[in-house]
Design an enzyme around this catalytic site. Structure first.
Site, PDB file in Angstrom:
ATOM      1  N   LYS A 114     -22.228   3.581   4.743  1.00 23.98           N
ATOM      2  CA  LYS A 114     -21.540   3.376   3.462  1.00 23.98           C
ATOM      3  C   LYS A 114     -21.996   2.020   2.907  1.00 23.98           C
ATOM      4  CE  LYS A 114     -17.022   3.808   1.267  1.00 23.98           C
ATOM      5  NZ  LYS A 114     -17.061   2.580   0.471  1.00 23.98           N
ATOM      6  N   CYS A 423       6.498 -27.615  -9.929  1.00 26.02           N
ATOM      7  CA  CYS A 423       5.246 -26.965 -10.344  1.00 26.02           C
ATOM      8  C   CYS A 423       4.100 -27.971 -10.308  1.00 26.02           C
ATOM      9  CB  CYS A 423       5.419 -26.403 -11.760  1.00 26.02           C
ATOM     10  SG  CYS A 423       3.896 -25.747 -12.468  1.00 26.02           S
TER      11      CYS A 423
END
Length: 703
Positions: A114, A423
């Site tokens: 594959k 943040c």
């Protein structure tokens, strides 16, 4: 079925569709191969538990991928199917047992590698290459013929022999890839020139093959570089589609013909008897997949096929994959490396995600320096600490992941990692979306620099407005220059405002004074103007409404037709829309309840962005109040067009069969819904009757 099951089904479907879209369009994906396969397995399990969740457009029922708008697209003469996966030896054995049950004995099996490349379909007519298409969604692919003509291993004209004369027509299926040695040579050239290096061979091959060589943004230098990259590509064949003048008796017979016609066939293909021989083939290449001299390309598994073509026909296919073939996927590779630090970033929705920064480490054929840690909960659960030696897995040869620490190698006294409470982009205190949430999010959605930049970039994404020239780098530059405060300002850009952004200016030439507007600025303005005519569903996607991806946006746009109608809709009306439901309906209402969100819509509308789709008023509402379920493939309709045909005529395009269903339309490879319709005694239509129903309503079926 519970609301939670429906929500989870939509969530899994959106994740799978998003990853698939990225993978087949760009050669990249937010999910690793193994993660993608895992989500698909979860979706199958959920649908087995709740069969009513199975719809024709479920990722479990169709070939994933689609053609983009960048290149011309055409239908394959014969559908290109996907492959089901076996993730371990037990699943491979279960597949073999089904073959025995259906045929009486295990026939000869063909084993092939594959290849980790891009699927291609070559159409030869009278031996001459007429067209080359990517796989797309299996039915329709992108035309990459001009690019394919630069790949030396793909002949412009087939040769023939007495045993294998050239057929009048034949579709050749294969995989285009960049050999490992060619990719390493390319990287050396990029390093020597100081250019940014490509991520991996597959991305490079996919990007080169899909580049529009005559595109307006392609300079002569860029085109020449692309042609040189195309010259590094090669192909290996793995099947035949439509044909006229050739009928193979076996898969191996077809490969012999391909070789005789001058097409590349892998020398590693082998026909074996019995599952032990298959396992021996799998084990050998699993052990030697990176050995020099064994393979010239990356692989992620082995494909096993029934060799006999008559048995292939007898076994048939599901809605998306042949029953006579399966892909055995190798387990993800793992290595040990030093975790230098844990950093975090803030995404488009405010989610703050930790990731590991590591010593550069070679794994699965490429060098890795960063890996995902998913969320703060996962860092604590795995007890990963900066300074640890960690187990790194490059799942499916694509996305790296830190599995955990090697505790025996942990330095004494190594402190735990302390997650940030604010943040990293705007210093706002992080919060949980809801009690017990594993994610931490920045609630400063309006002004957080990271979120704003990500949303601007998202507006330009292929799933939204698809604006060339407005990528992540441009989003940062526009925001830093103060030209774009948030995504609401995108369509107000002018030559004057872009002139204040260094990225969109150039140094003055002789006789010019001061910085001049660059060609990229003029192109961006032209693309923005064209994007104002985008379909309503793309506008919805561009708004970054939580949970509202392309599928839900299409459904809302088809049902309501305008932004005004969507805003005016009740929760019940939104949730009742097929493919939407309560969770997305609530998200839509909550989004429009925020003043600055509405300002974005109003700014876009004022700038000329189209806020409603054109409707054909001549279409009669022949299905008013009727519920129609379509199962299987129809010749004259795509998955989207059949839904639109039902909805625009006043009907409901349902995904599951129930006593309330008025009609069930049965196409090719119909699934369990057809059987359930018979069991409930419902009216079943073929495609011809369905077309009559659309045109004339129930009365057209009388007699």
């Amino acid at each position: 079925m519970t609301d939670e099951a429906g929500r989870r089904h939509r969530e899994l479907s959106e994740q799978i569709e998003g990853a698939s879209d990225a993978y087949y369009r760009d050669g990249t994906s937010p999910l690793a191969d193994a993660e993608y396969d895992g989500l698909l397995a979860q979706l199958r399990e959920l649908e087995e538990q709740f069969p009513e969740l199975v719809t024709p457009d479920s990722p479990t029922q169709r070939v994933m991928g689609r053609a983009s708008g960048d290149l011309a697209s055409y239908d394959h003469l014969q559908r290109m199917e996907s492959l089901d996966n076996a993730m371990d030896h037990e699943e491979l054995a279960a597949w073999a047992d089904r073959i025995v049950r259906d045929t009486g004995a295990l026939p000869a099996l063909l084993c092939e590698l594959k290849v980790d490349g891009l699927a291609i379909n070559l159409l030869y007519r009278d031996g001459v290459l007429e067209r080359a298409l990517t796989r797309g969604d299996g039915t329709t692919g992108e035309d990459v013929t001009p690019n394919v003509r630069h790949i030396a291993s793909i002949p412009a004209e087939l040769t023939g022999t007495d045993e294998f004369p050239v057929p009048a027509l034949v579709e050749i299926r294969g995989e285009v890839y960049m050999p490992t040695a060619e990719f390493e040579s390319l990287l050396e050239e990029q390093r020597a020139q100081g250019d940014k290096e490509f991520a991996n061979a597959r991305n490079t091959a996919a990007g080169s093959l899909r580049l529009k060589l005559d595109g307006v943004s392609v300079t002569a230098d860029k085109r020449a570089a692309a042609v040189r990259r195309l010259g590094r590509l090669t192909m290996v064949c793995h099947g035949i589609g439509a044909r006229d003048g050739f009928e193979p008796a076996a898969q191996s017979h077809a490969y012999a013909a391909l070789a005789a016609w001058g097409l590349p066939v892998a020398p590693t293909v082998k026909v074996v008897e019995g599952l032990p021989a298959v396992q021996e083939f799998i084990d050998y290449f699993g052990e030697h997949r990176h050995d020099a001299g064994v393979l010239d390309h990356e692989i992620d598994g082995v494909v096993v096929k029934v060799d006999d073509v008559a048995l292939q026909r007898r076994l048939g296919s599901t809605s998306r994959a042949p029953r006579w073939a399966i892909a055995f996927k190798y387990p993800p590779e793992e290595v040990h490396t030093l975790l230098k630090a844990i950093a975090v970033n803030t995404g488009r929705t405010g989610r703050v995600t930790p990731f590991g920064v590591m010593e550069p480490t070679k794994v699965a054929g490429s060098t890795v320096e960063m890996a995902t840690l998913h969320n703060f909960h996962e860092v604590a659960r795995k007890d990963v600490r900066p300074g640890d030696t960690v187990i790194l897995r490059k799942a499916g040869d694509v996305i790296p992941e830190i599995l955990g620490p090697v505790l025996a190698l942990r330095p004494e006294g190594l402190p735990e990692w302390v997650p940030p409470t604010t943040c990293p982009a705007c210093d706002t205190a992080l919060v949980e979306q809801k009690a017990g949430d594993k994610d931490r999010r920045c609630p400063n959605h309006r002004d957080c620099r990271a979120q704003v930049v990500e949303r601007i970039n998202h507006v330009a994404g292929r799933g939204a407005f698809d604006i060339e020239g407005l990528g992540y780098e441009a989003a940062i530059a526009l925001h830093q220059a103060g030209v774009v405060a948030n995504e609401g300002d995108v369509f107000d850009l002018t030559e004057e405002s872009l002139g204040r952004v260094p990225l969109f200016t150039r140094a003055p030439k002789k006789g010019e004074e001061g910085p001049q507007l660059g060609a990229n600025a003029l192109k961006l303005l032209a693309n923005l103007e064209a994007s104002k005519q985008a379909a309503l569903w793309r506008v919805l996607v561009g708004l970054s409404i939580r949970h509202c991806g392309p599928s839900a946006s299409r459904a809302l746009a088809t049902r309501f037709g305008s932004m005004e109608a969507i805003r005016a809709a009740t929760l019940e009306e939104l949730a009742d829309t097929e493919g939407v439901g309560a969770v997305i309906g609530e998200a839509v209402i909550e989004w429009f309840d925020v003043d600055w969100h509405v300002e974005i819509v109003e700014k876009w509308a004022a700038a000329g962005v189209r806020m409603e789709d054109e409707r054909d008023e001549s279409v009669e509402r022949t299905l008013e109040g009727l519920t129609v379920v379509v199962t299987g493939g129809l010749q004259g309709f795509t998955r989207d067009s059949v839904k639109e045909a039902i909805i625009t005529r006043g009907g409901k395009a349902a995904g599951s069969v129930s006593k309330k269903t008025d009609y069930v339309v049965v196409g090719e490879n119909a699934g369990s819904k057809a059987a359930k319709a018979e069991e409930l005694g419902l009216t079943i239509l073929d495609e011809e009757a369905f077309v009559r129903l659309l045109a004339g309503g129930p009365a057209s079926l009388d007699g």
